[in-house]
Write a protein that holds these residues in place. Structure first.
Motif, mmCIF file in Angstrom:
data_model
loop_
_atom_site.group_PDB
_atom_site.id
_atom_site.type_symbol
_atom_site.label_atom_id
_atom_site.label_comp_id
_atom_site.label_asym_id
_atom_site.label_seq_id
_atom_site.Cartn_x
_atom_site.Cartn_y
_atom_site.Cartn_z
ATOM 1 N N SER A 236 24.367 41.470 49.905
ATOM 2 C CA SER A 236 26.461 41.634 49.638
ATOM 3 C C SER A 236 26.137 41.148 48.239
ATOM 4 O O SER A 236 27.082 41.805 47.519
ATOM 5 C CB SER A 236 26.959 40.533 50.373
ATOM 6 O OG SER A 236 27.235 40.469 51.914
ATOM 7 N N ARG B 212 27.620 44.279 45.170
ATOM 8 C CA ARG B 212 29.359 43.724 44.457
ATOM 9 C C ARG B 212 28.212 44.168 42.811
ATOM 10 O O ARG B 212 29.525 44.650 42.948
ATOM 11 C CB ARG B 212 29.637 42.774 44.782
ATOM 12 C CG ARG B 212 30.219 42.481 46.297
ATOM 13 C CD ARG B 212 30.177 41.074 47.160
ATOM 14 N NE ARG B 212 31.633 41.763 48.406
ATOM 15 C CZ ARG B 212 30.801 41.996 49.548
ATOM 16 N NH1 ARG B 212 29.633 42.437 49.163
ATOM 17 N NH2 ARG B 212 31.951 42.249 50.447
ATOM 18 N N LYS C 200 40.025 39.010 42.458
ATOM 19 C CA LYS C 200 38.809 38.920 43.086
ATOM 20 C C LYS C 200 38.759 38.806 45.278
ATOM 21 O O LYS C 200 38.190 39.149 45.990
ATOM 22 C CB LYS C 200 37.387 38.964 42.279
ATOM 23 C CG LYS C 200 38.011 38.886 41.526
ATOM 24 C CD LYS C 200 35.728 38.678 40.251
ATOM 25 C CE LYS C 200 34.952 39.653 40.871
ATOM 26 N NZ LYS C 200 33.424 39.166 40.297
ATOM 27 N N VAL D 19 36.169 43.992 46.988
ATOM 28 C CA VAL D 19 35.083 43.509 46.787
ATOM 29 C C VAL D 19 34.624 42.101 46.967
ATOM 30 O O VAL D 19 33.486 41.010 47.345
ATOM 31 C CB VAL D 19 34.336 43.649 44.681
ATOM 32 C CG1 VAL D 19 35.000 44.495 44.458
ATOM 33 C CG2 VAL D 19 35.329 42.389 44.533
ATOM 34 N N LEU E 63 33.713 38.760 49.005
ATOM 35 C CA LEU E 63 32.975 38.515 49.862
ATOM 36 C C LEU E 63 33.171 37.106 50.967
ATOM 37 O O LEU E 63 33.475 35.779 50.286
ATOM 38 C CB LEU E 63 31.962 37.658 49.414
ATOM 39 C CG LEU E 63 29.785 36.766 49.594
ATOM 40 C CD1 LEU E 63 29.690 37.988 50.894
ATOM 41 C CD2 LEU E 63 29.162 37.225 49.140
#
Length: 305
Positions: free
Chosen positions: A182, A186, A248, A253, A255
């Motif tokens: 992950s 990214r 973000k 993107v 997480l």
């Protein structure tokens, strides 16, 4: 086998002189020490595990406790720096001795509890300690497996030239399960992530910088100096950087903890299927790392597989 879960009440904390009551407490334990610099509003956290420098349950408990202290005192820490107090090593990753014992005992729940502690620490760095802090990794030695994942979870990664970084897990038929794919996908793309993981690549910091996984390179012994320089440069645009990091978390993107947990469950399933040959390979890796650590740090002892 039960994973050790030390409560924060059992950890010795150092009061911060001259600061408000809501300022973060600083941990001082046999495995971790923190200090605060008021001029930069930076909290420096140093892990100094005994034996093999890896993420034992005890060290994870200390890391999570210090992270929580920052969360409980929002607005007091601008920069949270993850460092190592072990010369030549940032962190060698997961507690492979514990992995082996849990797998051999068939203790899937115990392995999942350990993994959940790992991803909580990862998620806290990704989320700026849930306190709008800038998380930074100062890598002044080898960062392997979970150690590299921990560094990559930070907003800013600083590494000294020559430090080895990568994911050796495929050597014993497993993959790094606490965020590696992950995080790398990214920052550098899925193909880079697959290459590093599937080929068990361990590369110098300079190459990781070329791949976009290290943000700033430092000469050996100059990692902290570069970190201070980066903080000075960021100070004038700190509000913008924080806003960007928050944004973000809403973008494609982002997480999430759920993603980390889903991947970790697959990691646990894979680990529980390791056979004796795989476990022997893991054991040899642990012993090799122990020998290397003992040679570089005589008298510190080691954790045998």
């Amino acid at each position: 086998m039960q994973i050790i879960d030390r409560s924060r009440a059992h950890l010795h904390t150092v009061p911060l002189p001259g600061m408000a009551a809501n300022a973060p407490r600083l941990l001082s334990t046999p495995l971790l020490t923190s200090r605060y610099e008021a001029d930069t509003r930076a909290l420096w956290m140093y892990a100094h595990p005994t034996g093999r420098p890896c993420f034992t349950p005890e060290l994870l408990a200390d890391v999570l406790a210090q992270q929580q202290e920052v969360e409980l005192a929002p607005g007091t820490v601008d920069f949270f720096l993850n460092c190592s107090g072990v010369s030549g090593v940032y962190n060698l990753g997961g507690d492979l001795d514990l992995f082996q014992k849990l797998v051999e005992a068939g203790d899937e729940d115990g392995l999942m509890r350990y993994a959940e502690a790992c991803i909580r620490a990862i998620n806290n760095n990704v989320a700026g300690l849930h306190a709008d802090a800038v998380s930074m990794a100062v890598v002044q030695g080898d960062a392997l497996g979970g150690g590299f994942e921990a560094a990559l979870s930070c907003h800013v990664v600083i590494a000294e030239r020559g430090a080895k970084m990568g994911f050796p897990e495929m050597l014993f038929n497993l993959f790094p399960g606490m965020g590696a794919y992950s995080l790398v996908a990214r920052k550098a793309g899925p193909r880079v992530a697959e290459d590093l993981i599937l080929n068990a690549r361990v590369l110098p910091a300079e190459k990781m910088h070329e791949l976009g996984l290290v943000d700033h390179l430092a000469e050996p012994g100059r990692g902290e100096w570069v970190a201070r320089d980066v903080m000075r440069q960021m100070a004038t645009q700190l509000k913008g950087f924080r806003a960007f990091q928050r944004a973000k978390m809403h973008a494609y993107v982002r997480l999430t903890y759920q993603e980390l947990e889903d991947v970790t469950r697959e990691w646990v399933r894979g680990a529980m299927k390791l056979d004796r040959k795989d476990l022997r390979t893991m054991e040899r890796l642990v012993k090799a790392q122990n020998r290397m650590h003992a040679a570089n740090h005589p008298g510190t002892g080691s954790v045998s597989a």
